[in-house]
Write a protein that holds these residues in place. Structure first.
Motif, PDB file in Angstrom:
ATOM      1  N   ARG A 352       0.854  -1.177   0.000  1.00 10.28           N
ATOM      2  CA  ARG A 352       0.000   0.000   0.000  1.00 10.28           C
ATOM      3  C   ARG A 352       0.891   1.229   0.000  1.00 10.28           C
ATOM      4  N   HIS A 353       0.570   2.198  -0.848  1.00  8.42           N
ATOM      5  CA  HIS A 353       1.373   3.418  -0.917  1.00  8.42           C
ATOM      6  C   HIS A 353       0.425   4.602  -0.899  1.00  8.42           C
ATOM      7  N   GLU A 354       0.511   5.380   0.172  1.00 10.66           N
ATOM      8  CA  GLU A 354      -0.401   6.511   0.322  1.00 10.66           C
ATOM      9  C   GLU A 354       0.083   7.713  -0.449  1.00 10.66           C
ATOM     10  N   GLY A 355      -0.813   8.324  -1.187  1.00 12.57           N
ATOM     11  CA  GLY A 355      -0.496   9.565  -1.878  1.00 12.57           C
ATOM     12  C   GLY A 355      -0.925  10.755  -1.054  1.00 12.57           C
ATOM     13  N   PRO A 356      -0.894  11.932  -1.667  1.00  9.69           N
ATOM     14  CA  PRO A 356      -1.284  13.155  -0.949  1.00  9.69           C
ATOM     15  C   PRO A 356      -2.802  13.224  -0.793  1.00  9.69           C
ATOM     16  N   PRO A 357      -3.274  14.113   0.105  1.00 11.17           N
ATOM     17  CA  PRO A 357      -4.713  14.360   0.158  1.00 11.17           C
ATOM     18  C   PRO A 357      -5.178  14.864  -1.213  1.00 11.17           C
ATOM     19  N   VAL A 358      -6.349  14.417  -1.627  1.00 12.24           N
ATOM     20  CA  VAL A 358      -6.872  14.796  -2.948  1.00 12.24           C
ATOM     21  C   VAL A 358      -6.982  16.320  -3.072  1.00 12.24           C
ATOM     22  N   HIS A 359      -7.254  16.994  -1.966  1.00 13.54           N
ATOM     23  CA  HIS A 359      -7.468  18.443  -2.071  1.00 13.54           C
ATOM     24  C   HIS A 359      -6.176  19.237  -2.242  1.00 13.54           C
ATOM     25  N   VAL A 360      -5.009  18.603  -2.004  1.00 12.84           N
ATOM     26  CA  VAL A 360      -3.750  19.314  -2.262  1.00 12.84           C
ATOM     27  C   VAL A 360      -3.471  19.171  -3.762  1.00 12.84           C
ATOM     28  N   ARG A 361      -4.066  20.065  -4.508  1.00 11.04           N
ATOM     29  CA  ARG A 361      -4.281  19.847  -5.937  1.00 11.04           C
ATOM     30  C   ARG A 361      -3.030  19.502  -6.729  1.00 11.04           C
TER      31      ARG A 361
ATOM     32  N   LEU B 318      -7.493  -7.335  13.821  1.00  7.32           N
ATOM     33  CA  LEU B 318      -6.502  -8.074  13.035  1.00  7.32           C
ATOM     34  C   LEU B 318      -5.171  -7.324  13.017  1.00  7.32           C
ATOM     35  N   ASN B 319      -5.235  -6.022  12.825  1.00  8.47           N
ATOM     36  CA  ASN B 319      -4.008  -5.221  12.810  1.00  8.47           C
ATOM     37  C   ASN B 319      -3.300  -5.278  14.166  1.00  8.47           C
ATOM     38  N   ARG B 320      -4.078  -5.154  15.234  1.00  4.32           N
ATOM     39  CA  ARG B 320      -3.477  -5.196  16.576  1.00  4.32           C
ATOM     40  C   ARG B 320      -2.748  -6.507  16.810  1.00  4.32           C
ATOM     41  N   ARG B 321      -3.266  -7.570  16.213  1.00  7.46           N
ATOM     42  CA  ARG B 321      -2.660  -8.882  16.422  1.00  7.46           C
ATOM     43  C   ARG B 321      -1.597  -9.200  15.373  1.00  7.46           C
ATOM     44  N   GLY B 322      -1.270  -8.214  14.555  1.00  2.00           N
ATOM     45  CA  GLY B 322      -0.145  -8.366  13.638  1.00  2.00           C
ATOM     46  C   GLY B 322      -0.507  -8.943  12.273  1.00  2.00           C
ATOM     47  N   PHE B 323      -1.808  -9.153  12.013  1.00  6.65           N
ATOM     48  CA  PHE B 323      -2.213  -9.678  10.711  1.00  6.65           C
ATOM     49  C   PHE B 323      -2.547  -8.480   9.814  1.00  6.65           C
ATOM     50  N   ASP B 324      -1.501  -7.809   9.371  1.00  6.61           N
ATOM     51  CA  ASP B 324      -1.660  -6.491   8.775  1.00  6.61           C
ATOM     52  C   ASP B 324      -2.637  -6.487   7.598  1.00  6.61           C
ATOM     53  N   VAL B 325      -3.671  -5.677   7.723  1.00  2.70           N
ATOM     54  CA  VAL B 325      -4.713  -5.608   6.696  1.00  2.70           C
ATOM     55  C   VAL B 325      -4.291  -4.612   5.616  1.00  2.70           C
ATOM     56  N   LEU B 326      -4.219  -5.099   4.380  1.00  5.92           N
ATOM     57  CA  LEU B 326      -3.863  -4.227   3.258  1.00  5.92           C
ATOM     58  C   LEU B 326      -5.078  -3.424   2.804  1.00  5.92           C
ATOM     59  N   ARG B 327      -6.225  -4.102   2.693  1.00  2.00           N
ATOM     60  CA  ARG B 327      -7.477  -3.431   2.316  1.00  2.00           C
ATOM     61  C   ARG B 327      -8.615  -4.283   2.824  1.00  2.00           C
ATOM     62  N   SER B 328      -9.785  -3.695   2.978  1.00  2.00           N
ATOM     63  CA  SER B 328     -10.925  -4.461   3.472  1.00  2.00           C
ATOM     64  C   SER B 328     -12.202  -3.947   2.819  1.00  2.00           C
ATOM     65  N   ALA B 329     -13.260  -4.754   2.907  1.00  2.00           N
ATOM     66  CA  ALA B 329     -14.536  -4.350   2.321  1.00  2.00           C
ATOM     67  C   ALA B 329     -15.658  -5.152   2.960  1.00  2.00           C
ATOM     68  N   ALA B 330     -16.862  -4.577   2.944  1.00  4.88           N
ATOM     69  CA  ALA B 330     -18.053  -5.296   3.394  1.00  4.88           C
ATOM     70  C   ALA B 330     -18.993  -5.447   2.208  1.00  4.88           C
ATOM     71  N   PHE B 331     -19.598  -6.615   2.106  1.00  2.00           N
ATOM     72  CA  PHE B 331     -20.596  -6.866   1.061  1.00  2.00           C
ATOM     73  C   PHE B 331     -21.877  -7.331   1.751  1.00  2.00           C
TER      74      PHE B 331
END
Lengths: 450, 450
Positions: A352-361, B318-331
């Motif tokens: 995962r690579h975080e970019g800038p806030p969208v509003h920092v145009r 999960l993060n606290r227990r070291g199972f680092d979450v890259l992304r998540s979603a609910a359906f």
């Protein structure tokens, strides 16, 4: 309880107090060497004299110690080159079979009748604040303590040194980062004995400060501060690490809780074998990785700070890349080893690579354009920022350690050059055979004590 | 560039503006239903009247929309029970084939000539600040906008709604957390058109605040604040999330950078199949884990906040227990799924556990005694603290998710009860078949858009 501690201390005191024979023998050797030194000085075109310093001079050595430190004091006007030349000539005259070593100045080291003798030149300055080199301070320390330590306190100093040696906190070398002899003596003096010292230490809340001569002016950012009574600007405990101070406090309490003489007996761990090491890591489910290289040819005081710096550089880099280090250690003998025990040896192919806030145009548009047509997943919006999931540079710790990226890690200079020429990376079970060279170190690693 | 945007907007405007036939047909249906409502009111022992509200009343609906909202306004003195009784009786008279639903009050919903009609009771209060229930505000909104939106601005509102729908930010329901119709209308009105609005939005630096009636008194902690011109204490944009605001800004810039009509065309992703999902996670080297359970029987506005809260509770744990979450979603559909994509699915059998600083004597002694004779490795001293390496409670994420510990996680109430009765945990490839029920959702997951 109190009686038990006293009984233990008494037993230790008997054991570490040098007997009359030992004292007489040491005195005789010291006198003979001093005389030889004075004779050699007589033929020099300069005034000088020999002084005995260190624990044998102060009567605080522990029985069986065989270190003799003799300083040759030259006038402060003498230039450095002459001091070194004259110092070495006296040294060789006193220790014909000796060899030269180099600390602040070159000096001569040799063995006489089983004693390790150092013959060190220094300047005979008016007071410790006017020193021209670090060793010039030593005679002042010896004089200060000789005036204040009676035989009872000297005996307690010996007990204290023995305790500190046994628990591994004695020595102001840069590997131990513990208590120097002078520091130990000042602390025993300040507390009027070993027993009151350990009772006080058990309850210390660092930073703890002592100023025996009540002349301190500076403030120090160290966990223990003992202002040198011969120099108000110096903390005698500057080398002592937070960890070694805590270890001393731990064993000070241990002595009170369960008084026993084995707290005063240094013991080296039994070396472990490769199979033990392999099984231990396997049981824990961790992945050990090791960087192994030829140990740089340096004295310990230069080598160990470099190893520590390198180890912390490597573990920081591993942690930053997600290969979470559970514990780490450096070993050195013929080869040197930086060992890191990983909780995570492999990460996904993406990060995962975080970019800038969208509003920092400006930044946001630049980031979006960079990644919109790339192979990365995203950009998508998370909170107020763009995020992408892009290829990770190193998916395994070993790939990172084997790569050129290792050279960008903060390493000690000599470690960096050693790695430039050659190193190997050991992973998992490959680490176990290190027990051949480092069986004792690995024994302490798998069963760490306070 | 400017001309291109205008040309795109013009094409969209033509497409979303209802034709004369559509307007006339809607007018006829609305008139007929209003008349039926007035007739039903006439037989009640209370004064009341029917008003049209919402986008069809304001002329801001987009062509093809078939929502008709009629409110029955009762005197504010009427007690709540009577309001509900009378409201439903009028509702059933107007919509004989309708059914009751429940929002602030029960109301009747039905279909007439292909229009979705809501017949909602409210109180006819003197001003929006005196409302007795949230729906009472609506007629004031309609009146405020009807007085200010001419046909040119109404056309721009339609274009704006179409844009927001296409990019997924239209709707103030608690799943979308986007822009309500009223908010959209106020923003277009405030900026005097769609084009000036998106040009301004492209450069917004949240928090951004508008106060059309210049009567705001409170301060709000929201990224966009639009003070309700009919109620100074209300932020019309309170539901809008930071993320949806950022998404709107992103597409506002996209429209300027590459003007095109497909930015105004909602499109549902093509569902992916199980094999695509499996291969995608495999390529990334991540481990997906999913908790699947019967979807609680709740309306979306209750369900989605609970799913989001549960998802964040699970990912935090999960993060606290070291199972680092890259992304998540609910359906959610028949079943509900909390999906977390892990960077680390397994940790070692042991974990580092930091104790107190050694110098905090009481705590330190307690900690040392607890662990000294345990199976843990240590205690040893690191920095100023005791540290042990003890058995980790859960070495795998799936073991944690399958355990009772999951019930200690912050979950939505109904999700918690659903999990109490039954749930399954899917790990790795087991997640792929979810594509059967959630192919579209997983398509958006594997290819996320801003």
């Amino acid at each position: 309880m109190s009686d038990e501690v006293d009984a233990v201390v008494e037993r230790v005191r008997e054991r570490v107090t040098p007997g009359d024979d030992e004292r007489a023998e040491l005195q005789a050797v010291a006198d003979r060497l001093t005389e030889r030194g004075e004779d050699a000085i007589a033929s020099l075109p300069v005034d000088a004299h020999v002084v005995r310093v260190g624990s044998t001079a102060r009567g605080t050595w522990t029985a069986g110690d065989r270190d003799l430190d003799l300083f040759v004091c030259f006038p402060p006007e003498l230039d450095r080159e002459e001091l070194e030349e004259y110092g070495l000539s006296v040294g060789h005259a006193v220790l014909p079979a000796g060899h030269e070593e180099y600390a602040e100045h070159p000096y001569v080291k040799g063995t006489v009748d089983g004693y390790d003798v150092d013959l060190v030149p220094c300047y005979d300055v008016a007071d410790a604040a006017s020193i021209q080199s670090a060793v010039d301070r030593t005679p002042f320390h010896t004089r200060y303590l000789a005036e204040r330590l009676d035989e009872t306190l000297a005996a307690d100093v010996r007990v204290c040194k023995q305790f500190m040696k046994a628990i591994g906190v004695y020595g102001s070398d840069l590997r131990t980062e513990g208590f120097s002899g002078y520091l130990t003596e000042l602390l025993v003096l300040e507390h009027d004995g070993f027993r009151p010292l350990v009772e006080a230490a058990a309850a210390w809340t660092p930073p703890v400060e002592f100023d025996p001569a009540d002349h301190g002016r500076e403030s120090f950012d160290d966990p223990l501060v003992v202002i040198d009574p011969t120099d108000p600007e110096r903390n005698v405990a500057a080398v002592l690490s937070t960890e070694q101070l805590a270890t001393f406090q731990h064993y000070a309490r241990e002595l009170a809780a369960e008084p026993r003489t084995d707290l005063f007996e240094p013991s080296e761990s039994e070396p472990v074998d490769a199979e033990t090491v392999r099984a231990w890591f396997e049981r824990r489910g961790t992945t050990p990785v090791a960087v192994r290289f030829d140990a740089p040819d340096l004295v310990d005081d230069q080598l160990w700070p470099q190893l520590e710096r390198s180890l912390s550089g490597v573990t920081d880099a591993l942690n930053r890349r997600g290969f979470d280090v559970l514990r780490s250690a450096a070993f050195a003998d013929e080869t040197a080893v930086l060992l890191a025990e990983l909780e995570v040896a492999e990460r996904p192919a993406v990060e995962r690579h975080e970019g800038p806030p969208v509003h920092v145009r400006d930044h946001a548009e630049g980031f979006y354009e960079t990644y919109a047509d790339s192979d990365a997943t995203g950009p998508y919006v998370d909170g107020d920022r763009y995020v992408v999931e892009r290829d990770r540079e190193f998916a395994t710790a070993s790939a990172f350690l084997r790569s050129d990226a290792l050279s960008n890690v903060a390493l000690g200079t000599h470690v960096a050059s050693a790695l430039e020429s050659e190193y190997e990376v050991l992973v998992g079970e490959e680490v176990a055979p290190l027990a051949g060279e480092f069986g004792v170190e690995l024994a302490d690693y798998v069963d760490p004590k306070p």
